[in-house]
Design a protein around this motif. Structure first.
Motif, PDB file in Angstrom:
ATOM      1  N   LEU A 215     -46.077-133.778  20.132  1.00 28.16           N
ATOM      2  CA  LEU A 215     -46.116-132.986  21.001  1.00 28.16           C
ATOM      3  C   LEU A 215     -45.056-133.351  22.208  1.00 28.16           C
ATOM      4  O   LEU A 215     -44.463-132.316  22.376  1.00 28.16           O
ATOM      5  CB  LEU A 215     -47.704-132.644  21.908  1.00 28.16           C
ATOM      6  N   ASP A 216     -45.145-134.579  22.520  1.00 26.69           N
ATOM      7  CA  ASP A 216     -43.851-134.901  23.688  1.00 26.69           C
ATOM      8  C   ASP A 216     -42.679-136.272  22.422  1.00 26.69           C
ATOM      9  O   ASP A 216     -42.024-136.677  22.837  1.00 26.69           O
ATOM     10  CB  ASP A 216     -44.369-136.090  23.904  1.00 26.69           C
ATOM     11  N   ARG A 217     -42.911-135.933  20.935  1.00 24.05           N
ATOM     12  CA  ARG A 217     -41.370-136.934  20.304  1.00 24.05           C
ATOM     13  C   ARG A 217     -41.684-136.068  19.175  1.00 24.05           C
ATOM     14  O   ARG A 217     -41.931-134.545  18.598  1.00 24.05           O
ATOM     15  CB  ARG A 217     -42.995-137.633  19.471  1.00 24.05           C
ATOM     16  N   LYS A 218     -40.200-136.476  18.630  1.00 23.92           N
ATOM     17  CA  LYS A 218     -39.601-135.291  17.949  1.00 23.92           C
ATOM     18  C   LYS A 218     -39.806-136.448  16.332  1.00 23.92           C
ATOM     19  O   LYS A 218     -40.307-136.778  16.896  1.00 23.92           O
ATOM     20  CB  LYS A 218     -38.072-135.270  18.150  1.00 23.92           C
TER      21      LYS A 218
ATOM     22  N   ASP B 257     -51.069-132.815  18.262  1.00 27.29           N
ATOM     23  CA  ASP B 257     -50.703-133.801  19.917  1.00 27.29           C
ATOM     24  C   ASP B 257     -49.508-134.784  19.506  1.00 27.29           C
ATOM     25  O   ASP B 257     -48.797-134.938  20.373  1.00 27.29           O
ATOM     26  CB  ASP B 257     -52.493-134.288  19.983  1.00 27.29           C
ATOM     27  N   TYR B 258     -49.664-135.529  18.731  1.00 30.50           N
ATOM     28  CA  TYR B 258     -49.219-136.717  18.012  1.00 30.50           C
ATOM     29  C   TYR B 258     -47.575-136.370  18.289  1.00 30.50           C
ATOM     30  O   TYR B 258     -46.168-137.071  19.381  1.00 30.50           O
ATOM     31  CB  TYR B 258     -49.104-137.173  16.916  1.00 30.50           C
TER      32      TYR B 258
END
Length: 128
Positions: free
Chosen positions: A71-74, A68-69
């Motif tokens: 998901l939108d971060r590389k 989840d963490y």
């Protein structure tokens, strides 16, 4: 490979990871240690026994699941290094408690991330 099913439950104050499909053996030394000891680098564990089913509940409320963490971060190099350091540290503590490395949950769906400390936490999953 994991042989269990996973369920996530979140509300405003709590986050729980549930594992189904494993069995609990009261006389098993490894399982007693997992339930009774707080092992650094791992997620708090609680056994729930309902109608012929053993459910393993892990409270990860102050943290977030890794999937989840990120998901939108590389993940960058520092995250990857932290992941490997977290695994190394958790394995060290398992050895201190005379536990097999096979109890460490390394499935990507089960790994928890502590963003405040840039550290990863793992569930302890009793072996069969």
């Amino acid at each position: 490979m994991s042989h269990h099913s996973l369920k996530i439950e979140k509300d405003l104050t709590h986050s729980y990871l549930y594992l189904y499909g494993k069995s609990w053996k009261e006389e098993n030394h490894e399982q007693k240690i997992i339930q009774q000891c707080s092992i650094p680098g791992t997620i708090p564990f609680r056994l729930i026994q309902e109608e012929q089913e053993d459910i393993f509940q892990y409270n990860y409320s102050p943290y977030e699941r890794m999937v989840d963490y990120f998901l939108d971060r590389k993940m960058n190099l520092s995250h990857i290094l932290s992941l490997f350091e977290s695994i190394r540290s958790a394995l060290f503590y398992l050895e201190e408690f005379l536990l097999s490395s096979e109890v460490l949950g390394l499935d990507i769906e089960e790994i928890i991330y502590d963003a405040e400390n840039a550290y990863f936490l793992f569930p302890l999953i009793p072996s069969e």
